[in-house]
Motif scaffolding. Structure first.
Motif, PDB file in Angstrom:
ATOM      1  N   VAL A  61      15.074  17.463  16.114  1.00 18.84           N
ATOM      2  CA  VAL A  61      14.954  18.559  17.084  1.00 18.84           C
ATOM      3  C   VAL A  61      13.836  18.275  18.075  1.00 18.84           C
ATOM      4  CG1 VAL A  61      14.283  20.999  17.313  1.00 18.84           C
ATOM      5  CG2 VAL A  61      15.979  20.318  15.610  1.00 18.84           C
ATOM      6  N   ILE A  62      12.716  17.757  17.597  1.00 22.07           N
ATOM      7  CA  ILE A  62      11.594  17.441  18.497  1.00 22.07           C
ATOM      8  C   ILE A  62      11.987  16.347  19.482  1.00 22.07           C
ATOM      9  CG2 ILE A  62       9.286  16.406  18.573  1.00 22.07           C
ATOM     10  CD1 ILE A  62       8.638  17.950  16.015  1.00 22.07           C
ATOM     11  N   ILE A  63      12.628  15.304  18.997  1.00 26.78           N
ATOM     12  CA  ILE A  63      13.034  14.209  19.886  1.00 26.78           C
ATOM     13  C   ILE A  63      14.083  14.688  20.877  1.00 26.78           C
ATOM     14  CG2 ILE A  63      14.222  11.980  19.950  1.00 26.78           C
ATOM     15  CD1 ILE A  63      12.704  11.271  17.395  1.00 26.78           C
ATOM     16  N   TRP A  64      15.021  15.499  20.423  1.00 28.38           N
ATOM     17  CA  TRP A  64      16.026  16.029  21.342  1.00 28.38           C
ATOM     18  C   TRP A  64      15.355  16.896  22.415  1.00 28.38           C
ATOM     19  CZ3 TRP A  64      17.377  21.101  22.441  1.00 28.38           C
ATOM     20  CH2 TRP A  64      18.482  21.246  23.269  1.00 28.38           C
ATOM     21  N   ALA A  65      14.396  17.744  22.023  1.00 23.22           N
ATOM     22  CA  ALA A  65      13.700  18.596  22.990  1.00 23.22           C
ATOM     23  C   ALA A  65      12.903  17.751  23.977  1.00 23.22           C
ATOM     24  CB  ALA A  65      12.782  19.574  22.269  1.00 23.22           C
ATOM     25  N   LEU A  66      12.270  16.690  23.492  1.00 23.50           N
ATOM     26  CA  LEU A  66      11.511  15.823  24.398  1.00 23.50           C
ATOM     27  C   LEU A  66      12.431  15.064  25.352  1.00 23.50           C
ATOM     28  CD1 LEU A  66       8.748  14.364  22.070  1.00 23.50           C
ATOM     29  CD2 LEU A  66       8.467  16.022  23.921  1.00 23.50           C
ATOM     30  N   SER A  67      13.617  14.730  24.903  1.00 19.48           N
ATOM     31  CA  SER A  67      14.531  14.009  25.795  1.00 19.48           C
ATOM     32  C   SER A  67      15.081  14.916  26.888  1.00 19.48           C
ATOM     33  CB  SER A  67      15.683  13.397  24.999  1.00 19.48           C
ATOM     34  OG  SER A  67      16.535  14.409  24.520  1.00 19.48           O
ATOM     35  N   GLN A  68      15.001  16.220  26.703  1.00 20.86           N
ATOM     36  CA  GLN A  68      15.498  17.161  27.703  1.00 20.86           C
ATOM     37  C   GLN A  68      14.491  17.413  28.823  1.00 20.86           C
ATOM     38  OE1 GLN A  68      18.706  18.259  27.594  1.00 20.86           O
ATOM     39  NE2 GLN A  68      18.801  16.843  25.857  1.00 20.86           N
ATOM     40  N   ILE A  69      13.231  17.086  28.609  1.00 25.15           N
ATOM     41  CA  ILE A  69      12.213  17.340  29.631  1.00 25.15           C
ATOM     42  C   ILE A  69      11.796  16.016  30.274  1.00 25.15           C
ATOM     43  CG2 ILE A  69      11.311  19.525  28.792  1.00 25.15           C
ATOM     44  CD1 ILE A  69       9.217  18.022  27.237  1.00 25.15           C
ATOM     45  N   GLU A  70      12.665  15.477  31.084  1.00 26.46           N
ATOM     46  CA  GLU A  70      12.378  14.212  31.756  1.00 26.46           C
ATOM     47  C   GLU A  70      11.571  14.395  33.037  1.00 26.46           C
ATOM     48  OE1 GLU A  70      15.983  12.141  32.380  1.00 26.46           O
ATOM     49  OE2 GLU A  70      16.476  12.055  30.259  1.00 26.46           O
ATOM     50  N   PHE A  71      11.392  15.627  33.482  1.00 30.49           N
ATOM     51  CA  PHE A  71      10.697  15.856  34.741  1.00 30.49           C
ATOM     52  C   PHE A  71       9.180  15.803  34.610  1.00 30.49           C
ATOM     53  CE2 PHE A  71      11.526  19.962  32.822  1.00 30.49           C
ATOM     54  CZ  PHE A  71      10.312  20.593  32.892  1.00 30.49           C
ATOM     55  N   LEU A  72       8.608  15.843  33.433  1.00 29.10           N
ATOM     56  CA  LEU A  72       7.167  15.689  33.271  1.00 29.10           C
ATOM     57  C   LEU A  72       6.823  14.211  33.353  1.00 29.10           C
ATOM     58  CD1 LEU A  72       6.408  18.178  30.366  1.00 29.10           C
ATOM     59  CD2 LEU A  72       5.980  18.503  32.780  1.00 29.10           C
ATOM     60  N   PRO A  73       5.788  13.850  34.091  1.00 27.41           N
ATOM     61  CA  PRO A  73       5.512  12.436  34.357  1.00 27.41           C
ATOM     62  C   PRO A  73       5.311  11.576  33.103  1.00 27.41           C
ATOM     63  CG  PRO A  73       4.055  13.855  35.644  1.00 27.41           C
ATOM     64  CD  PRO A  73       4.853  14.726  34.752  1.00 27.41           C
ATOM     65  N   ILE A  74       4.422  11.931  32.238  1.00 26.97           N
ATOM     66  CA  ILE A  74       4.100  11.079  31.090  1.00 26.97           C
ATOM     67  C   ILE A  74       5.089  11.322  29.950  1.00 26.97           C
ATOM     68  CG2 ILE A  74       2.367  10.570  29.336  1.00 26.97           C
ATOM     69  CD1 ILE A  74       0.253  11.296  31.454  1.00 26.97           C
ATOM     70  N   ILE A  75       5.294  12.577  29.614  1.00 23.83           N
ATOM     71  CA  ILE A  75       6.174  12.895  28.493  1.00 23.83           C
ATOM     72  C   ILE A  75       7.617  12.544  28.818  1.00 23.83           C
ATOM     73  CG2 ILE A  75       7.022  14.776  27.034  1.00 23.83           C
ATOM     74  CD1 ILE A  75       4.319  16.109  27.333  1.00 23.83           C
ATOM     75  N   GLY A  76       8.016  12.739  30.074  1.00 24.45           N
ATOM     76  CA  GLY A  76       9.390  12.430  30.467  1.00 24.45           C
ATOM     77  C   GLY A  76       9.707  10.948  30.312  1.00 24.45           C
ATOM     78  N   GLU A  77       8.810  10.093  30.764  1.00 26.86           N
ATOM     79  CA  GLU A  77       9.030   8.647  30.627  1.00 26.86           C
ATOM     80  C   GLU A  77       9.040   8.240  29.150  1.00 26.86           C
ATOM     81  OE1 GLU A  77       5.990   6.717  32.845  1.00 26.86           O
ATOM     82  OE2 GLU A  77       6.520   7.721  34.717  1.00 26.86           O
ATOM     83  N   TRP A  78       8.117   8.790  28.408  1.00 25.97           N
ATOM     84  CA  TRP A  78       8.029   8.463  26.982  1.00 25.97           C
ATOM     85  C   TRP A  78       9.274   8.911  26.236  1.00 25.97           C
ATOM     86  CZ3 TRP A  78       6.607  11.852  22.680  1.00 25.97           C
ATOM     87  CH2 TRP A  78       6.340  11.149  21.507  1.00 25.97           C
ATOM     88  N   SER A  79       9.736  10.132  26.525  1.00 21.69           N
ATOM     89  CA  SER A  79      10.931  10.630  25.834  1.00 21.69           C
ATOM     90  C   SER A  79      12.174   9.864  26.272  1.00 21.69           C
ATOM     91  CB  SER A  79      11.115  12.129  26.080  1.00 21.69           C
ATOM     92  OG  SER A  79      11.362  12.373  27.447  1.00 21.69           O
ATOM     93  N   ALA A  80      12.219   9.433  27.520  1.00 20.39           N
ATOM     94  CA  ALA A  80      13.359   8.632  27.987  1.00 20.39           C
ATOM     95  C   ALA A  80      13.379   7.285  27.268  1.00 20.39           C
ATOM     96  CB  ALA A  80      13.278   8.437  29.493  1.00 20.39           C
ATOM     97  N   GLN A  81      12.207   6.690  27.058  1.00 17.04           N
ATOM     98  CA  GLN A  81      12.143   5.418  26.329  1.00 17.04           C
ATOM     99  C   GLN A  81      12.585   5.602  24.877  1.00 17.04           C
ATOM    100  OE1 GLN A  81       8.144   4.027  26.718  1.00 17.04           O
ATOM    101  NE2 GLN A  81       8.408   3.296  28.830  1.00 17.04           N
ATOM    102  N   ILE A  82      12.154   6.691  24.270  1.00 20.20           N
ATOM    103  CA  ILE A  82      12.569   6.965  22.888  1.00 20.20           C
ATOM    104  C   ILE A  82      14.078   7.142  22.823  1.00 20.20           C
ATOM    105  CG2 ILE A  82      12.462   8.670  21.015  1.00 20.20           C
ATOM    106  CD1 ILE A  82       9.545   9.100  21.711  1.00 20.20           C
ATOM    107  N   ALA A  83      14.641   7.893  23.769  1.00 18.93           N
ATOM    108  CA  ALA A  83      16.088   8.120  23.777  1.00 18.93           C
ATOM    109  C   ALA A  83      16.838   6.811  23.986  1.00 18.93           C
ATOM    110  CB  ALA A  83      16.441   9.132  24.866  1.00 18.93           C
ATOM    111  N   GLN A  84      16.320   5.935  24.859  1.00 20.75           N
ATOM    112  CA  GLN A  84      16.970   4.646  25.087  1.00 20.75           C
ATOM    113  C   GLN A  84      16.910   3.780  23.825  1.00 20.75           C
ATOM    114  OE1 GLN A  84      14.993   2.963  28.449  1.00 20.75           O
ATOM    115  NE2 GLN A  84      16.061   4.264  29.941  1.00 20.75           N
ATOM    116  N   GLN A  85      15.778   3.773  23.146  1.00 17.77           N
ATOM    117  CA  GLN A  85      15.652   2.991  21.914  1.00 17.77           C
ATOM    118  C   GLN A  85      16.587   3.521  20.819  1.00 17.77           C
ATOM    119  OE1 GLN A  85      11.527   2.939  20.872  1.00 17.77           O
ATOM    120  NE2 GLN A  85      10.960   1.547  22.533  1.00 17.77           N
ATOM    121  N   ILE A  86      16.715   4.825  20.732  1.00 17.87           N
ATOM    122  CA  ILE A  86      17.621   5.395  19.740  1.00 17.87           C
ATOM    123  C   ILE A  86      19.066   5.048  20.080  1.00 17.87           C
ATOM    124  CG2 ILE A  86      18.545   7.592  18.837  1.00 17.87           C
ATOM    125  CD1 ILE A  86      15.698   8.692  19.020  1.00 17.87           C
TER     126      ILE A  86
END
Length: 104
Positions: free
Chosen positions: A71-96
């Motif tokens: 749930v945390i990873i899914w929520a982080l992948s939904q907020i791509e518009f924040l500069p640091i967290i968005g990039e980080w969550s996008a990288q996590i989603a790509q790795q998954i």
């Protein structure tokens, strides 16, 4: 404190005391027949019971952590518009995605 010449009351002196002692004995015999007392009278049963409790607690912890992290990873992948967290969550989603597609 009773006087030295006084004797303590006996069961025959108080009619209600005998009934209370009888009721207390019945309650104790009922408690001795209780499931937990029967289980704890055998060491192998105690070990099996504790093993089962530990397995259930461990399984619950693993399932709970899995659901919480997903749930945390899914929520982080939904907020791509924040500069640091968005990039980080996008990288996590790509790795998954890469791990899931690579496993297929």
């Amino acid at each position: 404190m009773p006087e030295p010449d006084q004797t303590p009351p006996r069961a025959t002196d108080t009619p209600g005391l005998e009934a209370e002692v009888r009721a207390l004995r019945e309650e104790l015999s009922f408690l001795r027949r209780h499931r937990m007392f029967v289980i704890y009278q055998s060491v192998p049963r105690i070990l099996f019971f504790r093993f089962a409790v530990g397995m259930a607690a461990g399984l619950g912890t693993v399932i709970g952590a899995t659901v919480l992290l997903s749930v945390i990873i899914w929520a982080l992948s939904q907020i791509e518009f924040l500069p640091i967290i968005g990039e980080w969550s996008a990288q996590i989603a790509q790795q998954i995605d890469a791990a899931v597609n690579g496993a297929d």
